[in-house]
Design a protein around this motif. Structure first.
Motif, short mmCIF file in Angstrom:
data_model
loop_
_atom_site.label_atom_id
_atom_site.label_comp_id
_atom_site.label_asym_id
_atom_site.label_seq_id
_atom_site.Cartn_x
_atom_site.Cartn_y
_atom_site.Cartn_z
N LEU A 1 0.73 -1.09 -0.19
CA LEU A 1 0.05 0.05 0.09
C LEU A 1 0.91 1.23 0.12
CD1 LEU A 1 -2.72 -0.89 2.60
CD2 LEU A 1 -2.63 -1.22 -0.01
N PHE A 2 2.34 1.16 -0.21
CA PHE A 2 2.92 2.18 -0.26
C PHE A 2 3.70 2.24 -1.73
CE2 PHE A 2 2.63 1.53 4.13
CZ PHE A 2 2.40 2.90 4.53
N GLY A 3 3.88 3.55 -2.14
CA GLY A 3 4.70 3.50 -3.41
C GLY A 3 6.01 2.62 -3.23
N ARG A 4 6.25 2.11 -4.35
CA ARG A 4 7.64 1.07 -4.23
C ARG A 4 8.29 1.04 -5.43
NH1 ARG A 4 2.91 -1.61 -4.56
NH2 ARG A 4 2.59 -3.19 -5.98
N LEU A 5 9.47 1.35 -5.82
CA LEU A 5 10.18 1.31 -6.91
C LEU A 5 10.92 0.40 -7.27
CD1 LEU A 5 10.90 5.24 -7.08
CD2 LEU A 5 9.16 3.84 -8.19
N SER A 6 11.31 -0.45 -6.11
CA SER A 6 12.54 -1.34 -5.95
C SER A 6 11.91 -2.73 -6.20
CB SER A 6 13.32 -1.29 -4.69
OG SER A 6 12.57 -1.39 -3.69
N SER A 7 10.50 -2.94 -5.97
CA SER A 7 10.18 -4.21 -5.88
C SER A 7 9.23 -4.42 -7.21
CB SER A 7 9.15 -4.33 -4.72
OG SER A 7 8.05 -3.50 -4.72
N ALA A 8 9.36 -3.70 -8.30
CA ALA A 8 8.37 -3.74 -9.37
C ALA A 8 9.06 -5.01 -10.18
CB ALA A 8 8.49 -2.52 -10.17
N GLU A 9 8.23 -5.94 -10.80
CA GLU A 9 8.56 -7.11 -11.59
C GLU A 9 9.11 -6.49 -13.02
OE1 GLU A 9 9.15 -10.16 -10.52
OE2 GLU A 9 8.15 -9.85 -8.60
N ALA A 10 10.31 -7.31 -13.41
CA ALA A 10 10.94 -6.78 -14.74
C ALA A 10 9.93 -7.18 -15.68
CB ALA A 10 12.06 -7.32 -15.09
N GLY A 11 9.08 -8.49 -15.38
CA GLY A 11 8.11 -8.79 -16.30
C GLY A 11 7.05 -8.08 -16.70
N THR B 1 13.37 13.55 -10.67
CA THR B 1 12.96 13.47 -9.36
C THR B 1 12.86 12.02 -8.91
OG1 THR B 1 10.96 15.19 -9.60
CG2 THR B 1 11.09 13.87 -7.47
N LEU B 2 12.65 10.98 -9.54
CA LEU B 2 12.89 9.91 -9.09
C LEU B 2 14.04 9.17 -9.30
CD1 LEU B 2 9.52 8.27 -10.79
CD2 LEU B 2 9.89 9.01 -8.48
N ALA B 3 15.05 9.45 -10.43
CA ALA B 3 16.24 8.78 -10.59
C ALA B 3 17.16 9.51 -9.49
CB ALA B 3 16.80 9.03 -11.98
N GLY B 4 17.23 10.90 -9.70
CA GLY B 4 18.24 11.77 -8.84
C GLY B 4 17.67 11.61 -7.50
N GLY B 5 16.54 11.49 -7.18
CA GLY B 5 16.01 11.27 -5.67
C GLY B 5 16.41 10.14 -5.15
N GLN B 6 16.30 8.84 -6.01
CA GLN B 6 16.78 7.59 -5.62
C GLN B 6 18.31 7.41 -5.24
OE1 GLN B 6 14.80 5.10 -4.56
NE2 GLN B 6 16.35 3.83 -4.27
N PHE B 7 18.98 8.12 -6.22
CA PHE B 7 20.57 8.07 -6.16
C PHE B 7 20.96 8.98 -4.87
CE2 PHE B 7 24.56 10.51 -6.76
CZ PHE B 7 25.30 9.31 -7.20
N PHE C 1 21.80 9.56 2.24
CA PHE C 1 21.11 9.36 3.49
C PHE C 1 21.11 8.15 3.65
CE2 PHE C 1 19.47 13.46 1.67
CZ PHE C 1 19.79 14.19 2.49
N TYR C 2 21.55 6.85 2.69
CA TYR C 2 21.51 5.58 3.01
C TYR C 2 20.05 5.14 3.48
CZ TYR C 2 26.48 6.48 2.96
OH TYR C 2 27.74 6.92 2.78
N MET D 1 13.03 5.00 1.06
CA MET D 1 12.28 6.17 1.59
C MET D 1 11.88 7.19 0.85
SD MET D 1 11.86 5.58 4.92
CE MET D 1 11.20 6.98 5.55
N LEU D 2 12.33 6.92 -0.61
CA LEU D 2 12.06 8.20 -1.61
C LEU D 2 10.68 8.15 -1.84
CD1 LEU D 2 13.09 10.02 -3.90
CD2 LEU D 2 13.03 8.04 -5.46
N THR D 3 9.72 7.29 -1.89
CA THR D 3 8.49 7.75 -2.07
C THR D 3 7.59 8.28 -1.09
OG1 THR D 3 8.05 5.32 -1.39
CG2 THR D 3 8.02 5.69 -3.81
#
Length: 351
Positions: free
Chosen positions: A202-212, A311-317, A323-324, A328-330
Motif C-alpha cells: 500500500l506504499f509506493g515502491r520502485l524497487s520491488s516492481a517485476e521486470a516482467g 525527481t525519481l532517478a536523482g532522488g533515488q540516487f 542518506f542511506y 524512503m524515496l516515495t
C-alpha cells in the motif's frame, strides 16, 4: 487522423507562436506573455539534467557484482520511467480538461480503489494470495478494473449538461473516503501477519516492481503517448474552454471522453506497477508549467516527464548514497508533495 493546428483566429489572450500569451485560467484572467529563455533551451537543459541523473543512478557506487547491480538498477530505472511518464502526462492532461491546476487523478479517489482491491484480496483469500497471484494477468486485471471505475465515474460526471469540476471533486472525494473507510475496517479484521504483508503493497515502491511487468507497461505508455502527442494542439485549444474549443472545430465531448480513458489507463498502470503516489503527479505538473514558461503542451508534456524522471532517478540516487535510506524515496516525495499541495492551495485560496 493527422493532427494540425486550428486554423481559426485565436481568441483574445492567445497568440500563435513564440512567446504567446497563455490561455485563460479557470478564474478568467489571462497570463502574461512568456519572456526569457526559449522553450527549446529549457527542454534541452531538463534533458541534460535527466541524463546526468540516470547515468549517476545506473553506474556510480556499484559494489559487488556489476552485472547483478546493473540489472537491478536497470529494472528500477524502467519502473521510474513508466511512473514518471504516467503520473506526469496523466496529471497535465487531467488539469487541462478540468481547467484546474490543483486537481489530480489521484486526489479524486483513484488510489482508494487500488487499496480496496488489495485489501479485499487479503481479507477473502489470505495474505499469501498477493504473492501467489503476482504476474501479468493480475496487472492487466487491476488496470482494467481501475480504468473501468474511472471511466464510469468521470464519464458520468462530465457527460451531463450540469457536470462541473466541483461536482467531480465532491463525488471523487466522497467515494475515496468511502473506499478508504471500508479498507480500514477490513484491515482491522486481519491478523498481524496478513496486515504486514498487505501494508507493504500500500506504499509506493520502485524497487520491488517485476521486470516482467515493464514490457506491457511500456507498450501502454507508448501508445498513450503517441495518441496524446498527436492531439497536443487540440489540448491547447481545450484550455480555452468548452465554447471556444467547439467554435474552433473541436468535438469537445469526444475529446474529453478519449482523454479520460487515456488518463485512467496511465494512472491505473502506474498504481498497479509501483503502488499509490498521490502527490507526485501534482508536483511534476506544477514544476513543468513553471519551468516551461508557456502553456503549450508541445513543451509542457515532455518537460513534465523529464522533471518526473529527474525527481525519481536523482532522488533515488541521493537517498541511497547520501542518506542511506533507499526505501524512503516515495515517502519523502509524498510528504513534501502534500506540503507543497497545501501551501499552493492556501496561497491560491480557491479550487
Amino acid at each position: 487522423m493527422s493532427e494540425s493546428r486550428p486554423t481559426a483566429a485565436p481568441p483574445s489572450g492567445t497568440a500563435r507562436d513564440g512567446g504567446e500569451a497563455g490561455p485563460r485560467a479557470a478564474s478568467g484572467r489571462t497570463r502574461p506573455v512568456s519572456r526569457g529563455i526559449p522553450a527549446a533551451v529549457r527542454l534541452a537543459l531538463a534533458g541534460g539534467i535527466a541524463a546526468v541523473a540516470v547515468v549517476c543512478f545506473l553506474f556510480l557506487f556499484i559494489e559487488g557484482s556489476f552485472e547483478f547491480a546493473f540489472e537491478r538498477r536497470l529494472t528500477m530505472l524502467g519502473t521510474m520511467a513508466v511512473v514518471a511518464f504516467a503520473q506526469a502526462v496523466g496529471t497535465v492532461v487531467f488539469q487541462t480538461i478540468t481547467h484546474n491546476r490543483i486537481l489530480t487523478p489521484s486526489i479524486m479517489g483513484f488510489d482508494s480503489v487500488y487499496i480496496l482491491m488489495q485489501t479485499l484480496l487479503v481479507a477473502v483469500f489470505g495474505g499469501s494470495v498477493l504473492a501467489a497471484t503476482d504476474g501479468l494477468p493480475k496487472l492487466v486485471t487491476q488496470t482494467l478494473l481501475m480504468a473501468g471505475f474511472t471511466m464510469l465515474l468521470f464519464g458520468w460526471l462530465f457527460s451531463g449538461r450540469k457536470g462541473s469540476i466541483h461536482v467531480l471533486l465532491l463525488v471523487g472525494v466522497v467515494l475515496g473516503l468511502a473506499f478508504r473507510s471500508l479498507s480500514d475496517f477490513l484491515q482491522r479484521l486481519l491478523s498481524p501477519a496478513e496486515y504486514d504483508v498487505l501494508s507493504a503493497r500500500l506504499f509506493g515502491r520502485l524497487s520491488s516492481a517485476e521486470a516482467g511487468y515493464l514490457p506491457i507497461a511500456g507498450i501502454v505508455c507508448l501508445i498513450v503517448g503517441i495518441v496524446v502527442w498527436q492531439r497536443r494542439y487540440r489540448l491547447d485549444t481545450l484550455l480555452l474552454g468548452r465554447d471556444t474549443a467547439t467554435n474552433l472545430g473541436i468535438a469537445h465531448k469526444r475529446e474529453l471522453s478519449l482523454m479520460l480513458l487515456l488518463i485512467s489507463l496511465l494512472i491505473a498502470m502506474s498504481t498497479a506497477l509501483a503502488g499509490p503516489m498521490t502527490f507526485f503527479g501534482f508536483v511534476t505538473a506544477m514544476l513543468a508549467y513553471q519551468m516551461s514558461g508557456t502553456h503549450r503542451h508541445v513543451v509542457v508534456l515532455p518537460m513534465a516527464f523529464l522533471i518526473g524522471l529527474i525527481t525519481l532517478a536523482g532522488g533515488q540516487f541521493i537517498m541511497e548514497h547520501v542518506f542511506y535510506a533507499s526505501g524512503m524515496l516515495t515517502v519523502v516525495i509524498e510528504f513534501l508533495g502534500g506540503a507543497i499541495f497545501l501551501v499552493h492551495l492556501l496561497r491560491k485560496g480557491t479550487l
